[in-house]
Design a protein around this motif. Structure first.
Motif, short mmCIF file in Angstrom:
data_model
loop_
_atom_site.label_atom_id
_atom_site.label_comp_id
_atom_site.label_asym_id
_atom_site.label_seq_id
_atom_site.Cartn_x
_atom_site.Cartn_y
_atom_site.Cartn_z
N LEU A 45 -1.04 1.35 -10.09
CA LEU A 45 -2.02 1.16 -9.02
C LEU A 45 -1.84 -0.19 -8.33
O LEU A 45 -2.06 -0.31 -7.13
N ALA A 46 -1.41 -1.19 -9.09
CA ALA A 46 -1.24 -2.54 -8.54
C ALA A 46 -0.25 -2.56 -7.38
O ALA A 46 -0.33 -3.44 -6.52
N HIS A 47 0.65 -1.59 -7.31
CA HIS A 47 1.65 -1.54 -6.23
C HIS A 47 1.07 -1.06 -4.91
O HIS A 47 1.66 -1.29 -3.87
N TRP A 48 -0.09 -0.35 -4.96
CA TRP A 48 -0.56 0.25 -3.71
C TRP A 48 -2.08 0.28 -3.52
O TRP A 48 -2.55 0.31 -2.39
N PHE A 49 -2.85 0.30 -4.58
CA PHE A 49 -4.29 0.42 -4.46
C PHE A 49 -4.88 -0.90 -3.94
O PHE A 49 -4.37 -1.96 -4.28
N PRO A 50 -5.95 -0.87 -3.14
CA PRO A 50 -6.42 -2.10 -2.50
C PRO A 50 -7.07 -3.12 -3.43
O PRO A 50 -7.29 -4.26 -3.01
N ALA A 51 -7.35 -2.76 -4.66
CA ALA A 51 -7.91 -3.70 -5.64
C ALA A 51 -7.26 -3.42 -6.99
O ALA A 51 -6.72 -2.33 -7.21
N HIS A 52 -7.30 -4.40 -7.87
CA HIS A 52 -6.86 -4.14 -9.24
C HIS A 52 -7.90 -3.18 -9.85
O HIS A 52 -9.10 -3.42 -9.72
N ALA A 53 -7.45 -2.10 -10.44
CA ALA A 53 -8.37 -1.10 -11.00
C ALA A 53 -7.99 -0.78 -12.44
O ALA A 53 -6.83 -0.54 -12.74
N LYS A 139 6.82 3.00 -2.92
CA LYS A 139 6.95 3.00 -4.38
C LYS A 139 7.55 4.33 -4.85
O LYS A 139 8.44 4.36 -5.68
N ALA A 140 7.05 5.43 -4.28
CA ALA A 140 7.54 6.75 -4.67
C ALA A 140 9.02 6.93 -4.32
O ALA A 140 9.73 7.67 -5.00
N ARG A 141 9.47 6.24 -3.26
CA ARG A 141 10.89 6.31 -2.87
C ARG A 141 11.74 5.28 -3.63
O ARG A 141 12.94 5.19 -3.42
N GLY A 142 11.10 4.46 -4.47
CA GLY A 142 11.83 3.45 -5.22
C GLY A 142 12.14 2.20 -4.42
O GLY A 142 13.02 1.43 -4.78
N GLU A 143 11.39 2.00 -3.31
CA GLU A 143 11.60 0.84 -2.45
C GLU A 143 10.53 -0.21 -2.71
O GLU A 143 9.46 0.09 -3.21
N ARG A 144 10.83 -1.44 -2.31
CA ARG A 144 9.84 -2.51 -2.39
C ARG A 144 8.99 -2.49 -1.13
O ARG A 144 9.45 -2.15 -0.05
N PHE A 145 7.74 -2.90 -1.28
CA PHE A 145 6.82 -2.97 -0.14
C PHE A 145 5.96 -4.20 -0.36
O PHE A 145 5.63 -4.53 -1.50
N GLU A 146 5.60 -4.88 0.70
CA GLU A 146 4.79 -6.08 0.57
C GLU A 146 3.41 -5.79 0.02
O GLU A 146 2.74 -6.66 -0.48
N GLY A 147 2.97 -4.54 0.10
CA GLY A 147 1.73 -4.15 -0.54
C GLY A 147 0.54 -4.15 0.39
O GLY A 147 0.62 -4.59 1.53
N PRO A 148 -0.57 -3.64 -0.11
CA PRO A 148 -1.75 -3.49 0.73
C PRO A 148 -2.34 -4.80 1.20
O PRO A 148 -3.04 -4.83 2.20
N HIS A 149 -2.05 -5.89 0.52
CA HIS A 149 -2.63 -7.18 0.90
C HIS A 149 -1.61 -8.03 1.65
O HIS A 149 -1.43 -9.20 1.36
N ALA A 150 -0.96 -7.41 2.64
CA ALA A 150 0.07 -8.12 3.41
C ALA A 150 -0.55 -9.03 4.47
O ALA A 150 0.16 -9.61 5.26
N GLY A 151 -1.88 -9.12 4.48
CA GLY A 151 -2.56 -10.06 5.36
C GLY A 151 -2.33 -9.77 6.82
O GLY A 151 -2.31 -8.62 7.26
#
Length: 178
Positions: A45-53, A139-151
Motif C-alpha cells: 500500500l505504501a507504494h500507491w495508497f494516499p496514507a500509510h495504512a 507498481k503492477a508493471r514493475g516500474e518506479r513511480f514518485e508516488g501519490p505524494h509527488a507534491g
C-alpha cells in the motif's frame, strides 16, 4: 506510457441506495493473490495508497491511517473482507470498496469504488485516486513511480480541472490548499 497523464478514468455514479460514488477499474497482469497483496499489505500500500495504512483484516477490524502531511492520523473500521476478492472499509466518512475478479490465472480486474460522504468531494477524490492509481499501475508493471505524494509535480490539479469540466460534482475543500 507517461506517468504524467491527465486523463480521467473514474466514473461518477449514484448507487442504488442513492449514495454518490466514483469508480475506477483496471486490469493487472498478475494473479488475484498478488493484486490482493497490493490492496491489503502495508508495504505494498505504501507504494500507491494516499496514507500509510495498517489493516486488521476482519469485519469490524480497525484500519489505521497515518503519514499524510495534509491530514491528521485517523482510524477507520473494516466493513467486509472476502479474501482475495473483496475489502471494504470506512475512511473519514467515505466507504472504500476494493473488488478483485480473477480473469484467468495471470490477470485480475481491480475495481475501486469510493462511496462519498458528500457529493461535492467527487472531483477532488477522483483526481486524487487518479494519481494514486497511476502509482499502482506503475507498481503492477514493475516500474518506479514518485508516488501519490509527488507534491507540486503531481498532475492532480489538471486532472481535477478535467473532472470539473466533465460536470463531476466539485467544490469541497482540498487539504493542503484550502
Amino acid at each position: 506510457m507517461s506517468t504524467e497523464s491527465t486523463a480521467t478514468t473514474g466514473t461518477y455514479l449514484t448507487l442504488d441506495d442513492g449514495r454518490p460514488a466514483i469508480r475506477f477499474s483496471r486490469v493487472y497482469d498478475h494473479p488475484v493473490d498478488r493484486v490482493w497483496a497490493f490492496v491489503t499489505e502495508p508495504d505494498e500500500l505504501a507504494h500507491w495508497f494516499p496514507a500509510h495504512a495498517e489493516i486488521e483484516l476482519r469485519a469490524g477490524g480497525t484500519i489505521r491511517f497515518s503519514g499524510d502531511p495534509n491530514m491528521p492520523d485517523t482510524t477507520g473500521r473494516v466493513l467486509a473482507v472476502d479474501a482475495p476478492r473483496h475489502l471494504s472499509f470506512e475512511w473519514e466518512g467515505d466507504e472504500l470498496r476494493f473488488d478483485l475478479e480473477e480473469l484467468d490465472e495471470k490477470r485480475t480486474r481491480f475495481t475501486l469504488t469510493n462511496i462519498l460522504v458528500a457529493e461535492n468531494t467527487a472531483a477532488r477524490n477522483g483526481a486524487g485516486w487518479e494519481v494514486c492509481l497511476s502509482a499502482l499501475d506503475a507498481k503492477a508493471r514493475g516500474e518506479r513511480f514518485e508516488g501519490p505524494h509527488a507534491g507540486a509535480t503531481a498532475p492532480w490539479q489538471e486532472i481535477y480541472a478535467r473532472y470539473v469540466e466533465a460536470g463531476v460534482p466539485s467544490g469541497a475543500p482540498i487539504p493542503g490548499l484550502d
